[in-house]
Design an enzyme around this catalytic site. Sequence first.
Site, PDB file in Angstrom:
ATOM      1  N   TYR A 203       0.774  -1.057  -0.039  1.00  0.00           N
ATOM      2  CA  TYR A 203      -0.150  -0.187  -0.023  1.00  0.00           C
ATOM      3  C   TYR A 203       1.012   1.176  -0.197  1.00  0.00           C
ATOM      4  CZ  TYR A 203      -4.155   2.710   1.123  1.00  0.00           C
ATOM      5  OH  TYR A 203      -5.584   3.556   0.816  1.00  0.00           O
TER       6      TYR A 203
ATOM      7  N   TYR B 107      -5.686   4.338  -8.175  1.00  0.00           N
ATOM      8  CA  TYR B 107      -5.841   4.537  -6.711  1.00  0.00           C
ATOM      9  C   TYR B 107      -7.158   3.922  -6.099  1.00  0.00           C
ATOM     10  CZ  TYR B 107      -6.142   6.623  -1.889  1.00  0.00           C
ATOM     11  OH  TYR B 107      -6.414   6.686  -0.535  1.00  0.00           O
TER      12      TYR B 107
END
Length: 390
Positions: free
Chosen positions: A288, A338
């Site tokens: 992440y 994203y």
Amino acid sequence: MTTNPARGPVIAGLGITELGKVYDRSAADFAADAVRRAAADAGLALTDLDGLLTSSGVTSGVGLALQKQLGLRDLRLLSEMQAYGSTAGAMVQYAAMAVRAGMAEAVACVFADAPLKEKSSAGAAYAGARSPRGWDGLLTAAGIAGANPLYALAARRHMDAYGTTSEQLGHIAVAQRAWAALNPRAQFRDPLTVADHQASRMIAEPFHLLDCCLVSNGGIAVVVTTAERAAHLRRPPVHVLGWAQSHPGLPMHRDSDFGLVSGAAQAGPAAMKMAGISVGDVDVAELYDCYTFTALLTLEDYGFCAKGEGGALAASGALAPGGPLPVNTGGGQLSSYYLWGMTPLSEAVLQTRGEAGERQVPDHDIVLVSGNGGILDHHSTLVLSPHPHA
């Protein structure tokens, strides 16, 4: 580890909608599209799904009503989940436990968001949150609003403690852009240098623009089922060998470990222990990366290098194409798209299947996936493999 290999959990389907600057579609529409695509990818009919786990981004709108939008009946598992960027990994974990226990046979896990609006900036997509009142409002009054300055505080603390530099963070952005150049789905594919990173405008010191993730509209879903069921389906099974979560609850105080240690330090080793592997067994890491710093801190906390040496690892070129530790091979959230924790998870599924095209990593027996939520408040880890437990 399951005692019944036939009920070992696997990801059998992946659905990815159009991503990026895709307008005039709601988050719920993206979610429904992603679930349909994931089921079709697995070779399942929608009616074969008996579980649905949903998660929303900043625009909300993806919840229990998705069942009716998809026309699903008599589900055995239905829930709306939220732990921010760690949710995708957590959804897979709960789905894995459900299918392993026989509570469900095929569970769709979906995240979707639609913050981008035509003729509005990407920054405006995350600028609409209501300002806090009372004591918490003092931060906003001081100019500390949103995630950028708070993550910047974490990064600055790490820099002060270990000598980490902005240029080292830049190497992470450069490596991921090199991977994105090989990914047709990536929003940003133009070449990037550390000099470009340093020249990009300052967002919240020490973060330049190119330290920060982009903003995307879209939806991604996966289908979790049993190894026995997946053996008869369309795609190669992605075995979920290990998983764990950590929610440190660290206050942003001087005497806490905020900015120095994240939940990855607990969740990573726990997931690897469950999978029966060590960090040295990992072939690919999909981490992440809401900011370059988040990826750096996770590398350290997972044990790929010693604490404080993440910057040197990034600067060595190890994370880029051709390096010994492929990280965020699709470009990550910095350059590709994203979709919160679904960004690293979707690329991990493609790599584990051997379906990542030009960017496919030859060795992909063990793929490690991280999710991060809040301001380093929540963490999830998955260990994936094309092979079942030995």
